[in-house]
Every structure is written in C-alpha cells, then in structure tokens.
Design an enzyme around this catalytic site. Sequence first.
Site, PDB file in Angstrom:
ATOM      1  N   CYS A 232      -5.383   0.637   1.898  1.00 15.58           N
ATOM      2  CA  CYS A 232      -6.115  -0.511   1.328  1.00 15.58           C
ATOM      3  C   CYS A 232      -5.227  -1.733   1.502  1.00 15.58           C
ATOM      4  O   CYS A 232      -4.789  -2.359   0.546  1.00 15.58           O
ATOM      5  CB  CYS A 232      -6.424  -0.285  -0.154  1.00 15.58           C
ATOM      6  SG  CYS A 232      -7.226   1.292  -0.540  1.00 15.58           S
ATOM      7  N   GLY A 236      -2.009  -7.707   3.210  1.00 11.13           N
ATOM      8  CA  GLY A 236      -0.777  -7.094   3.692  1.00 11.13           C
ATOM      9  C   GLY A 236       0.532  -7.345   2.981  1.00 11.13           C
ATOM     10  O   GLY A 236       1.592  -7.152   3.562  1.00 11.13           O
ATOM     11  N   ASP A 301      -3.096   1.745  -2.325  1.00 10.50           N
ATOM     12  CA  ASP A 301      -3.006   0.655  -3.302  1.00 10.50           C
ATOM     13  C   ASP A 301      -4.453   0.395  -3.726  1.00 10.50           C
ATOM     14  O   ASP A 301      -5.125  -0.471  -3.189  1.00 10.50           O
ATOM     15  CB  ASP A 301      -2.368  -0.561  -2.624  1.00 10.50           C
ATOM     16  CG  ASP A 301      -2.169  -1.722  -3.581  1.00 10.50           C
ATOM     17  OD1 ASP A 301      -2.194  -1.485  -4.804  1.00 10.50           O
ATOM     18  OD2 ASP A 301      -2.002  -2.865  -3.115  1.00 10.50           O
ATOM     19  N   CYS A 354      -2.738  -2.201  -9.961  1.00 12.09           N
ATOM     20  CA  CYS A 354      -2.180  -3.262 -10.806  1.00 12.09           C
ATOM     21  C   CYS A 354      -2.981  -3.311 -12.106  1.00 12.09           C
ATOM     22  O   CYS A 354      -3.398  -4.359 -12.567  1.00 12.09           O
ATOM     23  CB  CYS A 354      -2.155  -4.613 -10.095  1.00 12.09           C
ATOM     24  SG  CYS A 354      -3.742  -5.136  -9.444  1.00 12.09           S
TER      25      CYS A 354
END
Length: 404
Positions: A232, A236, A301, A354
Amino acid sequence: MRLHRNLVFATIDALSEIFNEGKYADKVIEKTLKRDKRWGSRDRSFIAETTYDIVRWKRLYAEIAEVKEPFSRQNLFRLFAVWATLRGIKLPDWKQLEETPTRRIKGKFDSLSKIRKYRESIPDWLDETGVKELGEKKWEKEIHALNEQAPVIIRTNTLKTTKEALQKQLADEEIFTRPIKNHPEALVLEERANVFKTQAFKDGFFEVQDASSQLVAHFLDVQPGMRVVDTCAGAGGKTLHLAALMENKGQIVALDIYGNKLKELKRRARRAGAHNIDPRAIDNNKVIKKLKGSADRVLIDAPCSGLGVLSRNPDAKWKLQPEFIETLKQTQSEILEQYSKILKPGGKMVYATCSVLPSENQDQVEKFLNSEAGKDFKKVKDEKILSSETGYDGFYMALLEKSN
C-alpha cells in the site's frame, strides 16, 4: 497582536470550504496561501495555524458561539471571535465582529471544559469508541495529546547525505534541528518553517516524515539485495525509506490501487536518487497473483482510520464516521489475507497502521493468525506507539514471520 482584515477574511474563506464544502484542510490551506504573493511567512503562518486551530476546536467553539452547521459567513466570524477572545486578542470594531460577548465566551469555555467531548472537541461516537477500546484513563491522555500541534520532523535520505551533514546544511539555511533518540535518521525542527523551500530539500537530502512512521521500515528488517513488496505504497514515504536502508540494492515493488499516488512516488524517487523501486498499479487481481511467494519482505501499511495522526489532520475527526471504520476493518482483514500470499516461506511481513484502536491493530493480527491464511505465520513482535507517551504520531506495527 493586531488583526489584518485580508488575513482574517482569507481564514474565513478557508473555513467555509472545509466546513461547508467538506474539502480537506491541507489542500484548502495550500490553495489559500497562494492567493496573495505579497504575504510574508508570518502572514501565511497566521492563516494556516488559525485555520487549523478553529478546525481542531470546531465543536467547542461552535458550542460557545451557539452556532450550528452549515455555518453562515456571520457564524464563521463568530467562531473566529471565540478563537481570538480565548487567546486574549483584542477584536477590531469591524461590523462582522459586532456584539461579541467576550465575558460570556470565557465563562462558557470554563464550564464546557469540564466535559471531555467539548474540552477535546470530538464527536460523541469517537469519545465512546476511544473509551471502549483504550479505557477511560488511556483515552483521556491520548485524545489530549492528539489535539496538540504536531512537530515538523524530517528523515535524512542516507542515499545522499548523513544526519550530521544535513543538520549543518539546514543550519546554514537558518533552519535549526535536533536529533531524536532511537530514531536513526530523524531530525525535529526547533521552530516551524517551510522546509520545502530549502536547497537541501530540492537536492533530495530529506523527506518530511513523522518519527513514528520512520520506525516502520526499520521494523521490517530489510537487507540490501532483497526483494521487498510495499503493498500500500501510496506516495511512497516508507518506500523511499526502505530504498535507503537497502542502499539501492535489490528490488522494491511498490503497489497501490491509486495510479496518481504512484506517479508522485516516481517523482519523489527521482529527487531522492532511489533507483531500485518498481511502481505497479493494482488494476486487477493478476498483479497480486504474479507476485505470489516471491518476496523476502512484505510491508502492509494498511488503510486505517488515521486516529493516530489527528494532530496533523484535525479535520479527519469531523469526516470520519463509525460505519466507515467498520468497513475499514473488513478491508484490513481482506488485505492481510490476500497480500500475505506474496511472502516467501521464511520471509517476514509487517502489518502497520497509523491508528491507536486495538480493533484495527493487534485484534486484526490475532484474527489473521487464527485464520486459514495465517496458519503458517507467527508473530515475532509488535509495537504500540501512543502519542501521549512519545509526543509523535500514534502508530502500530507487528512483525510476522512465515515458516519454511
């Protein structure tokens, strides 16, 4: 502090777009700051920080000002008057700010500050979710920390420079930084500044990346020469960090469902001097199937609620809905199941978000390990990063290993 009419009006216009048109705060502010070439850095920071402040404290200010959404222009000025009064800023006698009951504002602030959902300015459902998932005490501390303004942190691009050399170069450009313990490439700015204008940035010597996010690439334990798949990748941030840790040797396949994000990644990779990245858009199932069993390392991620990064995206708490988080959890499960197939036997995989919610984090990992798709995997370690404990973004990462 003297308020300048054109700066206040620009702030009101920005708030109207964010609150009434549902636009993203960062994009609106970026556009607003280009409105007048004569504005200096102090003017720009007034607009950006005031707008973010009012977005962050929307619920509290709206309650004090006794206004409801959608906000009329007059009501946006009332929110602004609350912001200014609570900061001890004398209001000018403009007709838009007439009849601002300053004494009442302070009284209402004191009484509302006793109730957490107003004090921390969050929707009811979010307060209930936080308490349910983290417990009263932990949530109280965490949501308070997530309302603090996030520091500006950069990651040294070790393909081009060292942390010490970068620190010196930035100091020459009058941007002063200090290192962060246990974060090998991180520097935190001592004062907020526009780092994108520096020569060091144009030369690709650093990227802006939060300290917690910088831990993820290290957690994956990559080595030069490996084949790594970042599933994912987005624009970047972590892909570029992996490229630096791999010293440009080996291959990083950067996948994403959004081709425009991968275009941005290519641009950033050129500036960073990262040559071992192979961006591939996931436009059909074959892209994943072709990679089956081919990677030494896999980074997931995962898309998440973003509740760990509210300090830098305060408008997210007004855009998020509980139903969306439930949909996200389903997506996270599917991604783990599907993308784990890319890993070779003996390889390692990191699942990261996150978010600070256990239901998006350790619960997802446990669910995967107890499923058919996860039967050959074991958890090596995981790390839960809370903003209230570190001062940086809330994050979660789990390192899983596939048996030979």
